[in-house]
Design a protein around this motif. Structure first.
Motif, mmCIF file in Angstrom:
data_model
loop_
_atom_site.group_PDB
_atom_site.id
_atom_site.type_symbol
_atom_site.label_atom_id
_atom_site.label_comp_id
_atom_site.label_asym_id
_atom_site.label_seq_id
_atom_site.Cartn_x
_atom_site.Cartn_y
_atom_site.Cartn_z
ATOM 1 N N ASP A 31 0.832 -1.195 0.000
ATOM 2 C CA ASP A 31 0.000 0.000 0.000
ATOM 3 C C ASP A 31 0.871 1.251 0.000
ATOM 4 N N MET B 259 -1.708 -6.171 0.015
ATOM 5 C CA MET B 259 -3.019 -5.985 -0.570
ATOM 6 C C MET B 259 -3.224 -6.905 -1.782
ATOM 7 N N ALA C 123 -5.161 -5.881 -6.134
ATOM 8 C CA ALA C 123 -4.900 -4.443 -6.096
ATOM 9 C C ALA C 123 -4.577 -3.872 -7.473
ATOM 10 N N ILE D 260 -8.912 0.131 5.339
ATOM 11 C CA ILE D 260 -9.332 -1.243 5.067
ATOM 12 C C ILE D 260 -10.714 -1.423 5.655
ATOM 13 N N ALA E 49 -9.434 -8.156 -0.124
ATOM 14 C CA ALA E 49 -8.227 -7.347 -0.228
ATOM 15 C C ALA E 49 -7.137 -7.777 0.737
ATOM 16 N N VAL E 50 -7.511 -8.206 1.963
ATOM 17 C CA VAL E 50 -6.503 -8.604 2.943
ATOM 18 C C VAL E 50 -6.868 -9.933 3.565
#
Length: 390
Positions: A122, A158, A161, A212, A225-226
């Motif tokens: 990020d 991430m 992305a 997030i 995403a995570v």
């Protein structure tokens, strides 16, 4: 006729050499192994000093492939596939992913910047972390702020992305990232961030933001995403940070005085909603907040030998709504020291020492690289290690 054939053959070889020069694939890597002493670690009913062999105490051991192809007109296709591993036992890192550190492909232009898609870092990591003790060229893993609450040490990468990084415009650079949830509920487990930096002579400043949404309850099998699984959590040793909404903002400044570099970094992390913290859940009306204040400095005595120091004060606040018994305001103080001697540009030895003190309701010390949490509010870690790069 023979002369014509020789000319054609030479032309073909020249063309092949030209094409080869316009495309490249590089194999690279870093191996970091060491021996660590931790004065106090509690595991189950046992507690005491811990001696251990380590992998990636400063820089995570890794190997990767980096490639570029010239598409003409100043445009290139680029990719990175980067694997993390434990040099002590050969196991894959990042929850046993083949390319868990980075995996992306994209287009790059010297004039317009770079656009990439895949598993990436990020904007806080890209812009603010290099000015912190968590920089890959500094203390990195061991110098992380408590539980890596601001992700400057990239405990979370991430997935899914789309990322843009600008070209360098007279020292100014900027970028941003959006990570898709890959879920029919669009806002669940997604992330976005943005950042910028400016370099002018000896001065370097940067700022970044990360948000997030919906990381509570995610695991290594999550498609969003995570992932916050048991081994990919912010920090280790059973401490997990996740929330309905996580927001982090940070800024930093470095200034170079000849052989010395001094810096200051501030980050603010806020976790809102159903929040997991260790084995305890903070309910919907609760929040967690961490304000990290870091001073750092490095001094190069000779081209082969340098030292570094970093001090971080973290002001925390944990509230559990109506459950006031869990609410508290913990404070962390951590001092980090490092010395590095370089045998060559590729190979060095290092020594590190870290001390952490925490005060607050039932909190115990836990340094990021330690083998586990302390049984008290204090912990000391000392390491000697060896790194080589290829």
């Amino acid at each position: 006729m023979t002369k014509i054939r020789l000319t054609l053959a030479a032309s073909g070889l020249l063309a092949a050499a030209t094409v080869h020069a316009q495309s490249s694939v590089t194999l690279y890597g870093l191996i970091d192994a060491g021996l660590m002493y931790t004065n106090n670690v509690k595991k189950g009913t046992a507690q005491g000093a811990l001696w251990q062999a380590t992998s990636g105490n400063i820089n995570g051991s890794r190997w990767g492939l980096r490639g570029a192809e010239d598409l003409g007109g100043g445009l290139k296709a680029v990719f990175v596939l980067e694997n993390g591993f434990n040099v002590q036992n050969g196991k894959l890192g990042q929850d046993s992913r083949l390319f868990g550190r980075q995996a992306y492909v994209g287009l790059s232009s010297g004039q317009f910047g770079t656009l990439t898609l895949g598993r990436q870092y990020d904007s806080l990591v890209d812009f603010v972390s290099p000015l912190s003790g968590t920089a890959g060229t500094f203390g990195d893993t061991g110098f992380a702020h408590p539980f890596d609450n601001d992700n400057l040490n990239h405990s979370l990468r991430m997935n899914n992305a789309v990322k843009y990084a600008s070209a360098n415009y007279a020292g100014f650079q900027f970028g941003g990232l959006y990570a898709f949830s890959n879920n029919t509920q669009f806002a669940v487990n997604r992330a976005y961030s943005a950042g910028a930096s400016y370099t002018w002579g000896p001065l370097n400043v940067a700022a970044g933001y990360l948000q997030i949404n919906g990381s509570t309850g995610t695991s290594s099998s999550s498609s969003g995403a995570v992932d916050i699984g048991e081994s990919t959590a912010n920090g280790t040793g059973g401490f997990v940070l996740g929330a309905d909404v996580q927001r982090t903002v940070g800024a930093g400044i470095n200034y170079t005085f000849g052989p010395a570099v001094v810096g200051f970094v501030y980050t603010h992390s806020q976790y809102q909603g159903t929040t997991s913290f260790g084995q305890t859940n903070v309910n919907n009306s609760g929040t967690m907040r961490f304000d990290n204040y870091e001073l750092n400095g490095r001094y190069t005595f000779t081209p082969a030998f340098h030292i570094g120091i970093a001090y971080t004060y973290t002001d925390g606040s944990v509230g559990n709504g109506s459950n006031t018994a869990f609410g508290s305001d913990p404070k962390w103080n951590q001092v980090n020291l490092q010395a590095v001697y370089m045998f060559s540009k590729r190979t060095d030895v290092y020594a590190e020492a870290m001390y952490q003190h925490v005060s607050g309701h039932q909190y115990v010390a836990f340094i990021n690289t330690a083998g586990g949490a302390s049984s008290t509010g204090n912990q000391v870690v000392a390491t000697v290690g060896f790194r080589t790069r290829f």
